[in-house]
Design a protein around this motif. Structure first.
Motif, short mmCIF file in Angstrom:
data_model
loop_
_atom_site.label_atom_id
_atom_site.label_comp_id
_atom_site.label_asym_id
_atom_site.label_seq_id
_atom_site.Cartn_x
_atom_site.Cartn_y
_atom_site.Cartn_z
N VAL A 76 0.83 -1.21 0.00
CA VAL A 76 0.00 0.00 0.00
C VAL A 76 0.86 1.25 0.00
O VAL A 76 0.55 2.22 -0.68
N GLU A 114 -1.60 -4.56 2.92
CA GLU A 114 -2.98 -4.93 3.20
C GLU A 114 -3.24 -6.31 2.62
O GLU A 114 -2.55 -6.73 1.69
N GLN A 157 -8.32 -8.72 0.81
CA GLN A 157 -9.68 -8.28 1.16
C GLN A 157 -9.72 -6.80 1.54
O GLN A 157 -10.79 -6.23 1.68
N GLY A 158 -8.56 -6.18 1.75
CA GLY A 158 -8.50 -4.76 2.05
C GLY A 158 -8.19 -4.42 3.50
O GLY A 158 -8.20 -3.25 3.88
N ASP A 159 -7.92 -5.42 4.34
CA ASP A 159 -7.58 -5.16 5.74
C ASP A 159 -6.10 -4.78 5.84
O ASP A 159 -5.23 -5.54 5.45
N CYS A 160 -5.83 -3.59 6.39
CA CYS A 160 -4.44 -3.12 6.52
C CYS A 160 -3.75 -3.79 7.71
O CYS A 160 -4.37 -4.01 8.74
#
Length: 103
Positions: free
Chosen positions: A73, A84, A87-90
């Motif tokens: 990211v 991340e 699924q988009g979880d950092c």
């Protein structure tokens, strides 16, 4: 007496030149094998299971050493990366480049 001093200084200069040549040779040999790792924003990478030594003992020596792919990211100061999941979880912390490899 003065001749001995001149001979010693000449020998020292000769030895210093040989040491410099050896250092250059060692650096060249080292740089042949070292590959620079760097990633760009959006690259997919594997992350080693951290902390080291905390792998699951369920599969013994066949347990995985790397975790599922992550997306870069943000690049932090060239060596560390914010990542991340797909699924988009950092992830909460930046990870050093030595714990990553290309997916």
């Amino acid at each position: 007496m003065m001749d001995n001093i001149d001979e010693v200084s000449d020998k020292r200069i000769k030895v210093l030149k040989e040491i410099e040549k050896d250092k250059v040779r060692v650096v060249r040999a080292y740089n042949k094998r070292v590959k620079d790792k760097s990633f760009q924003v959006g690259d997919l990478v594997w992350k080693t299971i951290l902390p080291l030594g905390m792998k699951s003992n369920k599969f013994g020596k066949w347990s995985p050493s790397w975790e599922s792919p992550y997306r870069i990211v943000k690049v932090i100061f060239g060596n560390s990366y914010m990542m991340e999941t797909l699924q988009g979880d950092c992830l909460p912390r930046a990870i050093n480049v030595r714990y990553l490899k290309k997916y």
